[in-house]
Design a protein around this motif. Structure first.
Motif, mmCIF file in Angstrom:
data_model
loop_
_atom_site.group_PDB
_atom_site.id
_atom_site.type_symbol
_atom_site.label_atom_id
_atom_site.label_comp_id
_atom_site.label_asym_id
_atom_site.label_seq_id
_atom_site.Cartn_x
_atom_site.Cartn_y
_atom_site.Cartn_z
ATOM 1 N N TYR A 30 0.854 -1.194 0.000
ATOM 2 C CA TYR A 30 0.000 0.000 0.000
ATOM 3 C C TYR A 30 0.893 1.248 0.000
ATOM 4 O O TYR A 30 1.960 1.254 0.626
ATOM 5 N N ASP A 54 1.122 -8.753 -0.398
ATOM 6 C CA ASP A 54 -0.257 -8.310 -0.187
ATOM 7 C C ASP A 54 -0.506 -7.024 -0.968
ATOM 8 O O ASP A 54 0.010 -5.961 -0.624
ATOM 9 N N SER A 149 -11.657 -8.792 4.742
ATOM 10 C CA SER A 149 -10.779 -7.846 5.417
ATOM 11 C C SER A 149 -11.657 -6.803 6.098
ATOM 12 O O SER A 149 -12.704 -6.421 5.563
ATOM 13 N N ASN A 150 -11.227 -6.394 7.255
ATOM 14 C CA ASN A 150 -11.953 -5.363 8.022
ATOM 15 C C ASN A 150 -13.353 -5.811 8.433
ATOM 16 O O ASN A 150 -14.253 -4.967 8.562
ATOM 17 N N GLN A 171 -8.382 -10.116 7.331
ATOM 18 C CA GLN A 171 -7.237 -9.188 7.410
ATOM 19 C C GLN A 171 -7.703 -7.917 8.119
ATOM 20 O O GLN A 171 -8.584 -7.213 7.625
ATOM 21 N N SER A 198 -0.998 -3.087 8.876
ATOM 22 C CA SER A 198 -0.417 -1.953 9.626
ATOM 23 C C SER A 198 0.223 -2.427 10.942
ATOM 24 O O SER A 198 -0.062 -1.874 12.012
ATOM 25 N N LEU A 200 2.976 -1.842 12.056
ATOM 26 C CA LEU A 200 3.784 -0.755 12.630
ATOM 27 C C LEU A 200 2.906 0.473 12.895
ATOM 28 O O LEU A 200 3.436 1.567 13.108
ATOM 29 N N LYS A 240 4.713 -2.902 5.469
ATOM 30 C CA LYS A 240 5.077 -2.253 4.202
ATOM 31 C C LYS A 240 6.389 -1.494 4.374
ATOM 32 O O LYS A 240 6.581 -0.758 5.348
ATOM 33 N N SER A 241 7.285 -1.663 3.422
ATOM 34 C CA SER A 241 8.387 -0.717 3.309
ATOM 35 C C SER A 241 8.835 -0.687 1.866
ATOM 36 O O SER A 241 8.854 -1.719 1.192
ATOM 37 N N ARG A 246 15.077 -1.311 5.353
ATOM 38 C CA ARG A 246 13.957 -1.650 6.247
ATOM 39 C C ARG A 246 13.279 -2.944 5.832
ATOM 40 O O ARG A 246 12.783 -3.686 6.685
ATOM 41 N N ASN A 250 12.905 -5.702 8.604
ATOM 42 C CA ASN A 250 11.603 -6.256 8.999
ATOM 43 C C ASN A 250 11.602 -7.785 8.901
ATOM 44 O O ASN A 250 11.042 -8.462 9.765
HETATM 45 N N1 LIG Z 1 -7.011 -4.370 4.286
HETATM 46 C C1 LIG Z 1 -6.825 -3.095 4.587
HETATM 47 O O1 LIG Z 1 -7.766 -2.304 4.730
HETATM 48 C C2 LIG Z 1 -5.425 -2.591 4.780
HETATM 49 C C3 LIG Z 1 -5.215 -1.329 5.351
HETATM 50 C C4 LIG Z 1 -3.904 -0.894 5.536
HETATM 51 C C5 LIG Z 1 -2.854 -1.709 5.154
HETATM 52 N N2 LIG Z 1 -3.075 -2.926 4.568
HETATM 53 C C6 LIG Z 1 -1.962 -3.798 4.129
HETATM 54 O O2 LIG Z 1 -1.001 -3.905 5.175
HETATM 55 C C7 LIG Z 1 0.259 -3.429 4.723
HETATM 56 C C8 LIG Z 1 1.033 -2.781 5.856
HETATM 57 O O3 LIG Z 1 0.299 -1.740 6.459
HETATM 58 P P1 LIG Z 1 0.626 -0.181 6.263
HETATM 59 O O4 LIG Z 1 1.311 0.031 4.979
HETATM 60 O O5 LIG Z 1 -0.660 0.546 6.501
HETATM 61 O O6 LIG Z 1 1.538 0.201 7.491
HETATM 62 P P2 LIG Z 1 2.776 -0.409 8.286
HETATM 63 O O7 LIG Z 1 3.338 -1.590 7.615
HETATM 64 O O8 LIG Z 1 2.326 -0.513 9.692
HETATM 65 O O9 LIG Z 1 3.798 0.817 8.244
HETATM 66 C C9 LIG Z 1 4.358 1.274 7.044
HETATM 67 C C10 LIG Z 1 5.109 2.562 7.359
HETATM 68 O O10 LIG Z 1 6.198 2.281 8.260
HETATM 69 C C11 LIG Z 1 7.447 2.600 7.642
HETATM 70 N N3 LIG Z 1 8.390 1.519 8.000
HETATM 71 C C12 LIG Z 1 8.444 0.274 7.497
HETATM 72 N N4 LIG Z 1 9.414 -0.445 8.071
HETATM 73 C C13 LIG Z 1 10.004 0.377 8.973
HETATM 74 C C14 LIG Z 1 11.087 0.219 9.866
HETATM 75 N N5 LIG Z 1 11.749 -0.941 9.958
HETATM 76 N N6 LIG Z 1 11.441 1.274 10.648
HETATM 77 C C15 LIG Z 1 10.761 2.442 10.560
HETATM 78 N N7 LIG Z 1 9.727 2.659 9.723
HETATM 79 C C16 LIG Z 1 9.350 1.631 8.931
HETATM 80 C C17 LIG Z 1 7.171 2.671 6.159
HETATM 81 O O11 LIG Z 1 8.031 3.605 5.535
HETATM 82 P P3 LIG Z 1 9.103 3.165 4.391
HETATM 83 O O12 LIG Z 1 8.344 2.564 3.275
HETATM 84 O O13 LIG Z 1 9.752 4.451 4.045
HETATM 85 O O14 LIG Z 1 10.049 2.189 5.038
HETATM 86 C C18 LIG Z 1 5.727 3.185 6.144
HETATM 87 O O15 LIG Z 1 5.704 4.586 6.307
HETATM 88 C C19 LIG Z 1 -0.120 -2.468 3.601
HETATM 89 O O16 LIG Z 1 0.962 -2.172 2.760
HETATM 90 C C20 LIG Z 1 -1.228 -3.238 2.934
HETATM 91 O O17 LIG Z 1 -0.700 -4.277 2.138
HETATM 92 C C21 LIG Z 1 -4.361 -3.378 4.397
#
Ligand SMILES: NC(=O)c1ccc[n+]([C@@H]2O[C@H](COP(=O)([O-])OP(=O)(O)OC[C@H]3O[C@@H](n4cnc5c(N)ncnc54)[C@H](OP(=O)(O)O)[C@@H]3O)[C@@H](O)[C@H]2O)c1
Length: 282
Positions: A30, A54, A149-150, A171, A198, A200, A240-241, A246, A250
């Protein structure tokens, strides 16, 4: 870490159908909107050992995921590809099966591993026909497994009255700041596996003292501590990164041992929602 066996459980017999092995850890894509960003991140992650990706039609990068899969040269059966039916498209049976085919075209695949309804369809009356469309995608072989999801506990409960098979996965947002024991238990109660998105909290919380103190005590990074907490809670975890360092950091979370930090993690709970929360919709 051993993969988890997911399945779509029959509502009439309780039998497990369409069993599939799913890696416990993967890359979320995402907000990888710059051209090439998703492709290069997925390629790097696959090189490092990630095997689960994903994505979602809503992320606009299914085609880049497909390009990365092909360029990686990895056997298709080694990968686990998840995508999702967009909420505005979740209006009924026909739209569901049409959008599944569109996602397969975007990905350049004959079959995906898991197809998810991105969030409970807005119109409650459409939920049964959308799920029947998902079941058709499964029986047509377009996906190895179907999930949601959700979905909140009440959404899952309602499915028992209209579904032939229950979702293999729910999810939801899960992380140390939003631990959701009741929704995790409700998900497992219908035979589904929890997938933590999410993990993180989108990076909002990982510089705060609570998690940095835990990480310091373990000799890992805050992100690694948060990811390993989700995995130890039994959730498939998909940080996500798009930053190569990172992405590697991760993945190394899998090696972290959280023994002795249970109370410190329990104290991080604050019901913090980092993005949206459709689980509470009617
Ligand atoms: N089903 C749904 O409704 C839904 C909603 C949200 C997300 N998702 C899925 O879940 C995945 C992950 O969730 P998310 O993208 O919302 O958030 P996340 O994985 O909790 O956080 C991503 C954020 O953290 C940073 N990050 C990643 N690794 C890091 C590290 N080791 N140290 C510091 N910062 C770090 C990333 O920046 P950088 O990229 O710059 O590293 C990005 O800004 C999504 O990509 C998506 O596939 C699904």
């Amino acid at each position: 870490m051993a993969p988890v066996k997911i399945a779509n459980t029959s509502t009439s017999t309780g039998d497990r159908h369409h069993e599939a092995e799913m890696p416990m850890f993967g890359l979320g894509v995402y907000l990888m909107g710059d051209p090439g960003e998703c492709k290069s991140s997925v390629l790097y992650a696959l090189e490092q050992g990630y095997r689960l990706i994903d994505t979602a039609m809503a992320y606009g990068n299914e085609h880049e995921v497909g390009e990365a899969i092909r360029e990686s040269g990895l056997p298709r059966e080694d990968l686990f590809i998840v995508t999702k039916l967009r909420t505005p498209h979740a209006t009924g049976y026909e739209n569901t099966i049409q959008r599944c085919q569109e996602s397969l075209e975007n990905l350049g695949l004959d079959q995906m591993d898991l197809y998810l309804v991105h969030s409970p369809p807005k119109d409650p009356d459409a939920r049964a026909s959308v799920w029947q469309g998902m079941e058709a995608c499964l029986s047509n072989g377009w996906t190895r497994s179907i999930g949601v999801s959700n979905y909140g506990a009440h959404h899952l409960d309602a499915m028992l009255s209209y579904a032939d098979v229950m979702p293999s996965v729910n999810q939801i947002e899960v992380n140390p700041w939003l631990q959701r024991p009741a929704l995790r238990a409700a998900t497992e109660g219908v035979g589904a596996t929890v997938m933590a998105y999410s993990p993180l909290a989108r990076g909002h919380k990982i510089s705060e003292r609570g998690i940095t103190e835990i990480a310091d005590s373990l000799g890992c990074t805050p992100a690694q501590a948060a990811i390993k907490w989700c995995l130890d809670a039994g959730a498939v975890t998909i940080p996500k990164s798009s930053n190569p360092a990172r992405i590697s950091e991760n993945l190394a979370a899998l090696e972290v041992d959280l023994s002795g930090t249970e109370e410190a993690f329990a104290a991080l709970e604050e019901s913090y929602v980092s993005g949206w929360d459709p689980t509470s919709e009617p």
